[in-house]
Design a protein around this motif. Structure first.
Motif, PDB file in Angstrom:
ATOM      1  N   ASP A   1       0.812  -1.217   0.000  1.00 59.84           N
ATOM      2  CA  ASP A   1       0.000   0.000   0.000  1.00 59.84           C
ATOM      3  C   ASP A   1       0.842   1.262   0.000  1.00 59.84           C
ATOM      4  O   ASP A   1       0.310   2.352  -0.219  1.00 59.84           O
ATOM      5  CB  ASP A   1      -0.947   0.004   1.211  1.00 59.84           C
ATOM      6  N   GLY A   2       2.141   1.115   0.247  1.00 60.08           N
ATOM      7  CA  GLY A   2       3.009   2.281   0.122  1.00 60.08           C
ATOM      8  C   GLY A   2       3.215   2.703  -1.314  1.00 60.08           C
ATOM      9  O   GLY A   2       3.547   3.857  -1.584  1.00 60.08           O
ATOM     10  N   SER A   3       3.009   1.772  -2.270  1.00 58.26           N
ATOM     11  CA  SER A   3       3.247   2.089  -3.688  1.00 58.26           C
ATOM     12  C   SER A   3       2.028   1.933  -4.568  1.00 58.26           C
ATOM     13  O   SER A   3       1.974   2.498  -5.658  1.00 58.26           O
ATOM     14  CB  SER A   3       4.363   1.185  -4.231  1.00 58.26           C
ATOM     15  N   ILE A   4       1.030   1.173  -4.130  1.00 56.57           N
ATOM     16  CA  ILE A   4      -0.111   0.861  -4.994  1.00 56.57           C
ATOM     17  C   ILE A   4      -0.933   2.097  -5.345  1.00 56.57           C
ATOM     18  O   ILE A   4      -1.534   2.185  -6.411  1.00 56.57           O
ATOM     19  CB  ILE A   4      -0.998  -0.220  -4.329  1.00 56.57           C
TER      20      ILE A   4
ATOM     21  N   ILE B   1      -0.673  10.079  -0.323  1.00 61.71           N
ATOM     22  CA  ILE B   1       0.498   9.201  -0.373  1.00 61.71           C
ATOM     23  C   ILE B   1       1.457   9.513   0.777  1.00 61.71           C
ATOM     24  O   ILE B   1       1.897   8.628   1.510  1.00 61.71           O
ATOM     25  CB  ILE B   1       1.218   9.354  -1.725  1.00 61.71           C
ATOM     26  N   ASP B   2       1.752  10.798   0.945  1.00 61.68           N
ATOM     27  CA  ASP B   2       2.737  11.201   1.952  1.00 61.68           C
ATOM     28  C   ASP B   2       2.240  11.021   3.378  1.00 61.68           C
ATOM     29  O   ASP B   2       3.025  10.769   4.299  1.00 61.68           O
ATOM     30  CB  ASP B   2       3.137  12.665   1.728  1.00 61.68           C
ATOM     31  N   GLY B   3       0.922  11.167   3.589  1.00 60.56           N
ATOM     32  CA  GLY B   3       0.368  10.996   4.932  1.00 60.56           C
ATOM     33  C   GLY B   3       0.591   9.591   5.456  1.00 60.56           C
ATOM     34  O   GLY B   3       0.894   9.389   6.642  1.00 60.56           O
ATOM     35  N   TYR B   4       0.462   8.612   4.577  1.00 56.53           N
ATOM     36  CA  TYR B   4       0.736   7.222   4.957  1.00 56.53           C
ATOM     37  C   TYR B   4       2.199   7.053   5.333  1.00 56.53           C
ATOM     38  O   TYR B   4       2.529   6.459   6.367  1.00 56.53           O
ATOM     39  CB  TYR B   4       0.372   6.308   3.781  1.00 56.53           C
ATOM     40  N   LEU B   5       3.086   7.578   4.492  1.00 52.95           N
ATOM     41  CA  LEU B   5       4.523   7.455   4.737  1.00 52.95           C
ATOM     42  C   LEU B   5       4.927   8.154   6.028  1.00 52.95           C
ATOM     43  O   LEU B   5       5.748   7.637   6.804  1.00 52.95           O
ATOM     44  CB  LEU B   5       5.296   8.040   3.555  1.00 52.95           C
TER      45      LEU B   5
ATOM     46  N   PHE C   1      11.860 -12.390   4.557  1.00 51.87           N
ATOM     47  CA  PHE C   1      11.613 -10.981   4.875  1.00 51.87           C
ATOM     48  C   PHE C   1      12.145 -10.082   3.749  1.00 51.87           C
ATOM     49  O   PHE C   1      11.457  -9.190   3.258  1.00 51.87           O
ATOM     50  CB  PHE C   1      12.303 -10.659   6.205  1.00 51.87           C
ATOM     51  N   GLY C   2      13.375 -10.334   3.314  1.00 53.58           N
ATOM     52  CA  GLY C   2      13.980  -9.524   2.264  1.00 53.58           C
ATOM     53  C   GLY C   2      13.287  -9.671   0.930  1.00 53.58           C
ATOM     54  O   GLY C   2      13.205  -8.711   0.154  1.00 53.58           O
ATOM     55  N   ALA C   3      12.793 -10.874   0.639  1.00 52.83           N
ATOM     56  CA  ALA C   3      12.072 -11.078  -0.613  1.00 52.83           C
ATOM     57  C   ALA C   3      10.840 -10.180  -0.684  1.00 52.83           C
ATOM     58  O   ALA C   3      10.535  -9.589  -1.732  1.00 52.83           O
ATOM     59  CB  ALA C   3      11.666 -12.545  -0.741  1.00 52.83           C
ATOM     60  N   ILE C   4      10.145 -10.045   0.438  1.00 58.39           N
ATOM     61  CA  ILE C   4       8.946  -9.206   0.466  1.00 58.39           C
ATOM     62  C   ILE C   4       9.321  -7.732   0.389  1.00 58.39           C
ATOM     63  O   ILE C   4       8.654  -6.952  -0.304  1.00 58.39           O
ATOM     64  CB  ILE C   4       8.131  -9.513   1.740  1.00 58.39           C
ATOM     65  N   VAL C   5      10.393  -7.349   1.081  1.00 57.52           N
ATOM     66  CA  VAL C   5      10.850  -5.956   1.022  1.00 57.52           C
ATOM     67  C   VAL C   5      11.154  -5.545  -0.416  1.00 57.52           C
ATOM     68  O   VAL C   5      10.834  -4.436  -0.851  1.00 57.52           O
ATOM     69  CB  VAL C   5      12.102  -5.754   1.903  1.00 57.52           C
ATOM     70  N   GLY C   6      11.767  -6.448  -1.186  1.00 55.32           N
ATOM     71  CA  GLY C   6      12.107  -6.123  -2.565  1.00 55.32           C
ATOM     72  C   GLY C   6      10.951  -6.267  -3.526  1.00 55.32           C
ATOM     73  O   GLY C   6      10.869  -5.539  -4.523  1.00 55.32           O
ATOM     74  N   PHE C   7      10.043  -7.203  -3.240  1.00 54.65           N
ATOM     75  CA  PHE C   7       8.992  -7.546  -4.203  1.00 54.65           C
ATOM     76  C   PHE C   7       7.758  -6.661  -4.082  1.00 54.65           C
ATOM     77  O   PHE C   7       7.214  -6.195  -5.095  1.00 54.65           O
ATOM     78  CB  PHE C   7       8.599  -9.010  -4.004  1.00 54.65           C
ATOM     79  N   ALA C   8       7.302  -6.413  -2.849  1.00 60.07           N
ATOM     80  CA  ALA C   8       6.019  -5.726  -2.642  1.00 60.07           C
ATOM     81  C   ALA C   8       5.956  -4.331  -3.263  1.00 60.07           C
ATOM     82  O   ALA C   8       4.980  -4.005  -3.944  1.00 60.07           O
ATOM     83  CB  ALA C   8       5.694  -5.667  -1.146  1.00 60.07           C
TER      84      ALA C   8
END
Length: 541
Positions: A32-35, A58-62, A146-153
């Motif tokens: 949801d940070g990028s979608i 977008i920025d409010g979430y971040l 964990f890293g796979a999700i960080v890179g993929f999501a």
């Protein structure tokens, strides 16, 4: 409640199942940070929002996500990692439903801030749980997932968002989280054991206030700096004063933590562990350089090459898949050789991939010409996330797992936000220069009365990262000519600015790789007598 044992005598016999369940919520929060990025034009028309209002969605979430990680990580130590994870998932799911039901920019922004709060609550609990339920010899593999999700999501977010926008509506980019969140909550309560450190903690409210206020000032200033041209916000308040105030508050926070001998929010003893201190610095520098890669590449594909959001996502999707696969293997290598050397190799290879991308990219490059560089970057990215997390957490007291995960996550978030601001400013400044130069070269292709305006419009286009539109009142042939010349000018100028920015990213990543020499040498997992001593600090509920 039943005892939750140490990582050597784990709380569950199914740690991979528990980690998979916790990673679902983790995946949603990163997605949801990028979608939402792909839905900006749709939101402007659907809820009658201005461009600035949508940017704040977008920025409010971040902002909410970034500033609360230290506090929510520590809350996991106090109330239990599963409990905080479930609270985070419920908050995130409820906020997603409210986002989908929003009918105004204000309603959507409020719901997005609540969504960021939910993401901040659940995020640190995943790292804390890995330290709690996995023995040292398996943590590299766990951090590989964990890293796979960080890179993929973050990369798959625009693909999913583009698909939902094309076939349903913008509301479904939020509604899709609701059934997933409900199922994840049930699974977590069913299979995840209750986990918290073995002694009673109290919450350092003064530390929470200082950390949240200080981080809010810094993150707000970095996010909003370009919008206010790094100048005045209102009256005597400027971006600089907000950032300086944030820094002062963080200094006060550190002093406050030094004086809190019993229960500080951020135990300074964490930084007594050499790898944790080095890992946070390396993570900060790494994010500073890493964050700009996809930021610049997406702008190039969409603005200079005219790809749609969905097409852009599909171009970079193989890169994300390679990152996910690479993370799994990097985790195994980290268990065997230590995260230090795998991380150094990954960062060095990542810088090499950027140099290949710089050499291959051009104003008319196809997606295929980007493939060699993106392939190297994808593989290299997979060799960074898991080893970095493992090397940073190596030697951290399990009783401080929540505090450690909150601090390390915050450090990287700040590095990413700073990287976006700095590299965005570098790209904009370089683009302004190159566009004016290119416009002066190509102005002769236009009628004489349009040349001066064309040069000025091209130079100012750098502020919006998009080519200028033809002026009104022109005949169709001149309008078409003006549009073609401006598009060619923008593409050529953007490639030049992009190459400079990616080179800067490569230099930062090489610096991060060199800092890895500061990590301690890799030690094999603890022997049985050591494990028995560690069991005395068993986490339990």
């Amino acid at each position: 409640m039943p005892e939750v044992k140490s990582a050597q005598h784990p709380a569950t016999q199914r740690p991979w199942l528990v980690l998979a369940i916790m990673c679902i919520g983790f995946f949603m929060s990163l997605l949801d940070g990028s979608i939402v990025n792909v839905a900006i034009p749709t939101l402007i028309h659907s809820i009658d929002a201005s461009y600035d209002q949508v940017l704040w969605v977008i920025d409010g979430y971040l902002l909410a996500f970034s500033v609360l990680l230290i506090s929510t990580g520590r809350l996991g130590d106090i109330f239990g990692y599963r409990r905080l994870y479930v609270i985070g998932i419920i908050t995130f799911t409820l906020a997603s439903a409210l986002c989908g039901l929003a009918d105004s920019p204000a309603q959507l922004l409020t719901a997005r801030v609540l969504q960021g709060l939910g993401g901040a609550v659940l995020f640190p609990q995943v790292i804390s749980s890995i330290l709690t339920i996995f023995p040292p010899q398996l943590r590299g593999r766990a951090f590989g997932l964990f890293g796979a999700i960080v890179g993929f999501a973050p990369i798959v977010g625009p693909v999913v968002g583009g698909f939902l926008l094309a076939h349903l509506s913008w509301r479904w980019i939020f509604f899709i989280n609701v059934p997933i969140g409900i199922i994840t909550t049930v699974l977590a309560l069913t299979f995840a054991p209750p986990m918290r450190s073995g002694r009673t903690h109290r919450l350092d409210l003064g530390g929470v206030a200082l950390a949240t206020a200080g981080l809010s000032g810094i993150v707000f200033g970095l996010i909003e700096g370009e919008r206010y041209d790094w100048g005045t916000i209102t009256g005597p308040i400027s971006i600089t004063s907000v950032i300086v105030a944030g820094v002062v508050l963080l200094v006060m926070f550190v002093v406050w933590q030094h004086r809190q001998r019993d229960e500080p929010l951020m135990p300074l003893a964490l930084f007594g562990a050499r790898n944790f201190a080095v890992g946070n610095w390396v993570g900060f520098v790494f994010q500073l350089g890493m964050i700009g890669i996809m930021f610049v590449l997406v702008l190039y594909l969409q603005l200079a090459r005219g790809y749609s959001a969905l097409e852009t996502g599909l171009v970079v999707l193989p890169n994300a898949a390679l990152t996910a696969v690479g993370s799994a293997y990097a985790g195994r290598l980290s268990d065997r050789f230590g995260g230090k050397y795998v991380l150094m190799a990954g960062m060095t290879l990542l810088a090499a991939g950027l140099l290949v991308l710089v050499a291959m990219v051009g104003p008319t490059s196809s997606a295929w010409s980007l493939l060699p560089g993106l392939t190297i970057i994808g593989i290299a990215s997979g060799a960074t996330f898991a080893p970095l997390q493992q090397a940073t957490m190596d030697g951290v007291d399990p009783r401080l797992a929540g505090a450690a995960s909150g601090v390390s996550s915050t450090t990287r978030q700040i590095g990413g936000v700073l990287g976006t601001a700095v590299l965005g400013a570098l790209l904009s400044a370089r683009l302004s220069s190159t566009l004016r130069s290119e416009a002066e070269k190509r102005a002769g292709q236009l009628p004489e009365n349009l040349r001066a305006r064309f040069i000025d419009d091209s130079a100012t286009a750098a502020q919006h990262f998009s080519p200028p539109t033809p002026p009104g009142g022109l005949n169709p042939a001149t309008t078409q000519l003006y549009g073609r010349v401006t598009a060619d000018t923008f593409a050529t100028g953007f490639v030049d600015a992009m190459q400079t920015t990616l080179m800067a990213c490569a230099v930062v990543l090489v610096a991060a790789a060199l800092f890895c020499f500061l990590f301690s040498p890799h030690n094999r997992p603890a022997t049985e007598p050591t494990q028995k001593r560690q069991a005395e600090t068993a986490p339990r509920d």
